[in-house]
Design an enzyme around this catalytic site. Structure first.
Site, PDB file in Angstrom:
ATOM      1  N   GLY A 177       0.837  -1.202   0.000  1.00 57.21           N
ATOM      2  CA  GLY A 177       0.000   0.000   0.000  1.00 57.21           C
ATOM      3  C   GLY A 177       0.863   1.240   0.000  1.00 57.21           C
ATOM      4  N   LEU A 209      -1.672   7.213   1.987  1.00 55.52           N
ATOM      5  CA  LEU A 209      -1.013   8.036   2.998  1.00 55.52           C
ATOM      6  C   LEU A 209      -0.281   7.198   4.043  1.00 55.52           C
ATOM      7  CD1 LEU A 209      -3.471  10.987   3.476  1.00 55.52           C
ATOM      8  CD2 LEU A 209      -1.132  11.055   2.627  1.00 55.52           C
ATOM      9  N   ARG A 259     -21.004  12.171  12.268  1.00 55.34           N
ATOM     10  CA  ARG A 259     -21.580  11.581  11.058  1.00 55.34           C
ATOM     11  C   ARG A 259     -22.677  10.561  11.332  1.00 55.34           C
ATOM     12  NH1 ARG A 259     -15.887  10.977   7.751  1.00 55.34           N
ATOM     13  NH2 ARG A 259     -15.693  13.215   7.449  1.00 55.34           N
ATOM     14  N   LEU A 310      -7.115  10.873   7.954  1.00 55.98           N
ATOM     15  CA  LEU A 310      -5.812  11.313   7.442  1.00 55.98           C
ATOM     16  C   LEU A 310      -4.838  11.419   8.618  1.00 55.98           C
ATOM     17  CD1 LEU A 310      -6.958  14.086   4.910  1.00 55.98           C
ATOM     18  CD2 LEU A 310      -6.583  11.658   4.498  1.00 55.98           C
TER      19      LEU A 310
HETATM   20  C1  LIG Z   1     -14.160  10.766  -0.925  1.00 55.80           C
HETATM   21  C2  LIG Z   1     -13.434  10.654   0.386  1.00 55.80           C
HETATM   22  C3  LIG Z   1     -13.054  11.805   1.060  1.00 55.80           C
HETATM   23  C4  LIG Z   1     -12.389  11.701   2.275  1.00 55.80           C
HETATM   24  N1  LIG Z   1     -12.018  12.851   2.929  1.00 55.80           N
HETATM   25  C5  LIG Z   1     -11.354  12.759   4.096  1.00 55.80           C
HETATM   26  C6  LIG Z   1     -10.936  13.934   4.787  1.00 55.80           C
HETATM   27  O1  LIG Z   1     -11.182  15.043   4.352  1.00 55.80           O
HETATM   28  N2  LIG Z   1     -10.261  13.776   5.947  1.00 55.80           N
HETATM   29  C7  LIG Z   1      -9.969  12.557   6.474  1.00 55.80           C
HETATM   30  O2  LIG Z   1      -9.330  12.495   7.526  1.00 55.80           O
HETATM   31  N3  LIG Z   1     -10.321  11.432   5.817  1.00 55.80           N
HETATM   32  C8  LIG Z   1     -11.009  11.504   4.660  1.00 55.80           C
HETATM   33  N4  LIG Z   1     -11.379  10.356   4.013  1.00 55.80           N
HETATM   34  C9  LIG Z   1     -10.884   9.061   4.500  1.00 55.80           C
HETATM   35  C10 LIG Z   1      -9.425   8.886   4.090  1.00 55.80           C
HETATM   36  O3  LIG Z   1      -9.223   9.424   2.805  1.00 55.80           O
HETATM   37  C11 LIG Z   1      -8.979   7.425   4.077  1.00 55.80           C
HETATM   38  O4  LIG Z   1      -9.383   6.781   5.237  1.00 55.80           O
HETATM   39  C12 LIG Z   1      -7.458   7.351   3.984  1.00 55.80           C
HETATM   40  O5  LIG Z   1      -6.976   8.141   2.931  1.00 55.80           O
HETATM   41  C13 LIG Z   1      -7.009   5.910   3.807  1.00 55.80           C
HETATM   42  O6  LIG Z   1      -5.615   5.912   3.623  1.00 55.80           O
HETATM   43  P1  LIG Z   1      -4.797   4.552   3.607  1.00 55.80           P
HETATM   44  O7  LIG Z   1      -3.382   4.912   3.366  1.00 55.80           O
HETATM   45  O8  LIG Z   1      -5.121   3.775   4.826  1.00 55.80           O
HETATM   46  O9  LIG Z   1      -5.412   3.741   2.379  1.00 55.80           O
HETATM   47  P2  LIG Z   1      -5.537   4.083   0.803  1.00 55.80           P
HETATM   48  O10 LIG Z   1      -5.290   5.501   0.491  1.00 55.80           O
HETATM   49  O11 LIG Z   1      -6.830   3.475   0.384  1.00 55.80           O
HETATM   50  O12 LIG Z   1      -4.362   3.289   0.157  1.00 55.80           O
HETATM   51  C14 LIG Z   1      -4.402   1.900   0.023  1.00 55.80           C
HETATM   52  C15 LIG Z   1      -3.177   1.472  -0.759  1.00 55.80           C
HETATM   53  O13 LIG Z   1      -3.080   0.067  -0.689  1.00 55.80           O
HETATM   54  C16 LIG Z   1      -2.885  -0.456  -2.000  1.00 55.80           C
HETATM   55  N5  LIG Z   1      -3.467  -1.807  -1.979  1.00 55.80           N
HETATM   56  C17 LIG Z   1      -4.638  -2.209  -1.463  1.00 55.80           C
HETATM   57  N6  LIG Z   1      -4.766  -3.550  -1.554  1.00 55.80           N
HETATM   58  C18 LIG Z   1      -3.643  -3.988  -2.154  1.00 55.80           C
HETATM   59  C19 LIG Z   1      -3.173  -5.268  -2.531  1.00 55.80           C
HETATM   60  N7  LIG Z   1      -3.892  -6.376  -2.297  1.00 55.80           N
HETATM   61  N8  LIG Z   1      -1.980  -5.349  -3.148  1.00 55.80           N
HETATM   62  C20 LIG Z   1      -1.230  -4.241  -3.403  1.00 55.80           C
HETATM   63  N9  LIG Z   1      -1.617  -3.009  -3.047  1.00 55.80           N
HETATM   64  C21 LIG Z   1      -2.810  -2.890  -2.431  1.00 55.80           C
HETATM   65  C22 LIG Z   1      -3.544   0.528  -2.924  1.00 55.80           C
HETATM   66  O14 LIG Z   1      -3.000   0.413  -4.211  1.00 55.80           O
HETATM   67  C23 LIG Z   1      -3.170   1.832  -2.225  1.00 55.80           C
HETATM   68  O15 LIG Z   1      -1.865   2.201  -2.585  1.00 55.80           O
HETATM   69  C24 LIG Z   1     -12.081  10.438   2.810  1.00 55.80           C
HETATM   70  C25 LIG Z   1     -12.472   9.295   2.133  1.00 55.80           C
HETATM   71  C26 LIG Z   1     -13.171   9.396   0.952  1.00 55.80           C
HETATM   72  C27 LIG Z   1     -13.646   8.151   0.287  1.00 55.80           C
END
Ligand SMILES: Cc1cc2nc3c(=O)[nH]c(=O)nc-3n(C[C@H](O)[C@H](O)[C@H](O)COP(=O)(O)OP(=O)(O)OC[C@H]3O[C@@H](n4cnc5c(N)ncnc54)[C@H](O)[C@@H]3O)c2cc1C
Length: 653
Positions: A56, A59, A346, A457
């Site tokens: 992944g 962020l 929410r 985030l």
């Molecule tokens: C429209 C929207 C707006 C939002 N706005 C906000 C906000 O304003 N403030 C806030 O705090 N939160 C917000 N959120 C929530 C927040 O964006 C997410 O919870 C957060 O960005 C998730 O980050 P992450 O790094 O955990 O996962 P992600 O950003 O989903 O990254 C997952 C990564 O894992 C990789 N991956 C997944 N499975 C596999 C696999 N099997 N093999 C290889 N790679 C894989 C993907 O390619 C990606 O790189 C929002 C969410 C949405 C949907």
């Protein structure tokens, strides 16, 4: 998963050992410092000898990979995207919380901690929530140093705004593109390490299994999405930062590719799944316009800073919104929750919207909508000001609906958005498999039963920039790891398993598309495991999911081959996993017969229709263990203690 676990059938569960979350001793303010001081370090010269696999590059993953790379570890980072910049994190709009108190409006680390625990309806771990609030202030400094262009006020200080469930302005933002700007910051940090040779990036590579050797996570099996090659990769540590699973509902605000495969495969290898039923239904999304749709769009919560939510007082009122006089409008959030008004959390806002729509006062097609109105804000602040603050969100809205929200109120409706559930982790963010760490939305998180806006985030970056870079080295320094390579039987077996699953999906050659199954699953989940859940509905869906899964494996049609770019095949694998996870979500929702946060059990509500917790029975995090194909999962419990924010009925009135 035939039948229901003893716990669900009402029979006392067997005495499973209580989970140890490894929460450090001492006052809550000192736990993290103390933990860091007590953790073991790895000599800089030895770090490059250790390989850390990070799956992944959103962020959480990009932050972890870049920071561990900077420390000198040999990091291999995997993503199914073509570049880290495409991770779903890029979609985050509204902002990121931090207890900086730049507004001098009464904020503090303790208040952010308090808001998080209360907002999560007392189902979060206090020690983690406190650490999150502490680290929040470092995140902003780190991102500013990277050049993230946060909004600034006239004097140059960072600007903030409010999000739901709080009475201070602690949300830092970059217009309506906060996730994008933060991800570009993390991506640059990652690129720097790639150029320095500490991080090797593996784009377009999907993790399809976890490899466990002698009880420890030692690697992963991946499929190259362009060539179909199935490969094994060895490491000393595996970090999963693979995002959330809201797409189990088919329609959600998540990127279409977001899925549960990485964490579900790890679950099947022994990692316990924490609170799978805790999902967040976001109150402000553009309503579904028809059956053709495959995705829903979020309108950021930041809009509730200035937008006012209302519906007509009269049922079935079909007049245009601007023709409905003030006296015939019901600003139901302001009426019911005067202290927080439109900025209630929410879960509360979503349920209230559902209630007024169920009463027949919803607006738009099918009555599935409520108004979010900016007329007052424009009159008070001026149009230019509103354009400056929210311009890009209004533009998104207009492109999708054709309506100009500066002139007519937006129509919004709740939609699946975020998953508080995920793999259970201890204070070190380590799962129940030693050496398997889980970060960001993929873990069961610090948010409890409901996440406050702008806290995802914060958590992802806290995990990636600050927590894992301390806890992973401690594990590396203390674990006794045998030398292992990909010829080990565990790798061979996992690879064979992946090949067999891929082959089986291609072999079925049935009559239904993958999407048609996914849509059916989503409908079942939305109806019975969505905004409101009941014993009868959950049992009904628990009976239907295995039937749908059985039909999927008998009747799905996946065209093409496994040796090429094949998006139908990718989707099929992900939907197969959703079909298993969905059952665990319903099981978890069924066993938790209380209401808490985003998990609303209709049988457990107050006279005013608010969620009623049952602390005597459910003051714990549920952690489910996979016990084998066709077997009942086992429920383990992590008791939660509330010593600093005392258990109380949440009130936003
Ligand atoms: C429209 C929207 C707006 C939002 N706005 C906000 C906000 O304003 N403030 C806030 O705090 N939160 C917000 N959120 C929530 C927040 O964006 C997410 O919870 C957060 O960005 C998730 O980050 P992450 O790094 O955990 O996962 P992600 O950003 O989903 O990254 C997952 C990564 O894992 C990789 N991956 C997944 N499975 C596999 C696999 N099997 N093999 C290889 N790679 C894989 C993907 O390619 C990606 O790189 C929002 C969410 C949405 C949907």
């Amino acid at each position: 998963m035939p039948g229901l676990p003893a716990e669900v059938r009402g029979v006392p569960s067997d005495a499973a050992p209580v989970l140890d979350a490894r929460i450090p001793a001492g006052p809550i303010e000192q736990k993290w410092d103390r933990c860091r001081a007590e953790m073991k370090l790895v000599n800089p010269a030895n770090r490059r000898k250790h390989t850390i696999i990070v799956v992944g590059s959103g962020l959480a993953g990009a932050a972890a990979a870049a920071t561990l790379g900077e420390q000198g570890y040999h990091v291999r980072c995997f993503t199914f995207h073509d570049t880290p910049r495409r991770a779903h994190s890029i979609a985050a709009q509204g902002g990121i919380n931090a207890a900086k108190n730049y507004r001098n409006d009464g904020d503090s680390v303790f208040r952010l901690f308090y808001d998080t625990v209360k907002g999560g309806d007392f189902r979060a771990r206090e020690a983690n929530a406190y650490r999150l609030a502490q680290v929040s202030v470092n995140i902003i400094d780190q991102c500013v140093a990277q050049g993230v262009p946060f909004a600034r006020d006239y004097g140059g200080l960072l600007e903030t705004r409010s999000f739901g469930g709080v009475q201070v302005e602690r949300t830092f933002y970059a217009r309506g593109q906060t996730g994008q700007q933060l991800l570009l910051g993390a991506y640059q940090a990652l690129e720097r390490q790639i150029a320095a040779g500490t991080v090797t990036m593996h784009p377009r590579t999907e993790m399809l299994d976890l490899v466990v050797v002698d009880g420890k996570a030692r690697g992963i099996v991946t499929r190259d999405l362009q060539t179909g090659a199935i490969e094994s990769h060895v490491g000393d540590v595996v970090v999963l930062a693979t995002g959330g699973y809201s797409n189990v509902f088919y329609l959600s605000t998540n990127a279409k590719a977001s899925n549960c495969t990485a964490i579900w495969r790890a679950h099947r290898r022994g990692a316990f799944f924490g609170n799978p039923c805790f999902t967040q239904i976001h109150p402000t999304c553009i309503p579904q316009s028809g059956e053709h749709q495959s995705k829903l769009t979020l309108m950021s919560e930041s809009l509730r800073n200035d937008g006012r939510v209302w519906v007509p007082k009269k049922k079935g009122d079909t007049r245009r919104p601007n023709d409905i006089p003030e006296s015939e409008r019901d600003y139901y959030l302001e009426r019911r929750y005067p202290a927080f008004g439109n900025l209630v959390p929410r879960d509360v806002a979503s349920r209230a919207a559902k209630e007024v729509c169920d009463e027949g006062r919803g607006v738009g097609p099918g009555g599935h909508g409520v108004y979010l109105d900016f007329a007052d804000a424009i009159a008070r602040l001026g149009l230019d000001n509103v354009v400056e603050k929210y311009g890009n969100l209004f533009e998104i809205y207009e492109r999708i609906t054709g309506d100009d929200a500066y002139r007519v109120p937006m129509r919004i409706y709740p939609a699946p958005h975020y998953t508080m559930g995920g793999l259970w982790v201890d204070y070190h963010l380590m799962s129940t498999i030693p050496g398997l760490f889980v970060a960001g939305e993929a873990n069961f998180s610090d948010q409890g039963a409901n996440r406050l806006g702008a806290s995802a985030l914060m958590q992802g970056l806290s995990d990636g920039y600050f927590i894992l870079p301390a806890t992973v080295p401690d594990y590396v320094a203390t674990a006794k790891l045998a030398k292992v390579d990909t010829s080990h039987a565990a790798f061979r077996e996992a690879e064979a398993d992946v090949r067999r699953r891929t082959h089986m999906l291609l072999e079925v050659n049935g009559r239904r598309t993958v999407d048609s199954f996914h849509r059916d699953l989503g409908r079942l989940m939305w109806d019975d495991c969505g905004m409101a859940r009941s014993d009868a509905g959950l049992r009904r869906t628990l009976a239907k999911i295995p039937e749908l899964r059985e039909e999927f494996h008998r009747n799905v049609r996946v065209l093409g081959t496994g040796e090429e770019l094949n998006q139908a095949l990718e989707k099929a694998g992900r939907v197969a996993d959703f079909l298993e996870l969905a059952e665990l979500m319903c099981l978890d929702a069924l066993h938790r017969s209380e209401s808490c946060g985003g998990h609303f059990r209709v049988e457990s509500q107050t006279a005013e229709g608010e969620a009623r917790r049952d602390d005597a029975k459910f003051c714990y995090a549920a952690a489910w263990e996979w016990t084998g194909h066709g077997q009942q999962p086992a429920l383990h419990k992590e008791p939660l203690a509330f010593e600093h924010v005392h258990l109380a009925q949440r009130s936003y009135k």
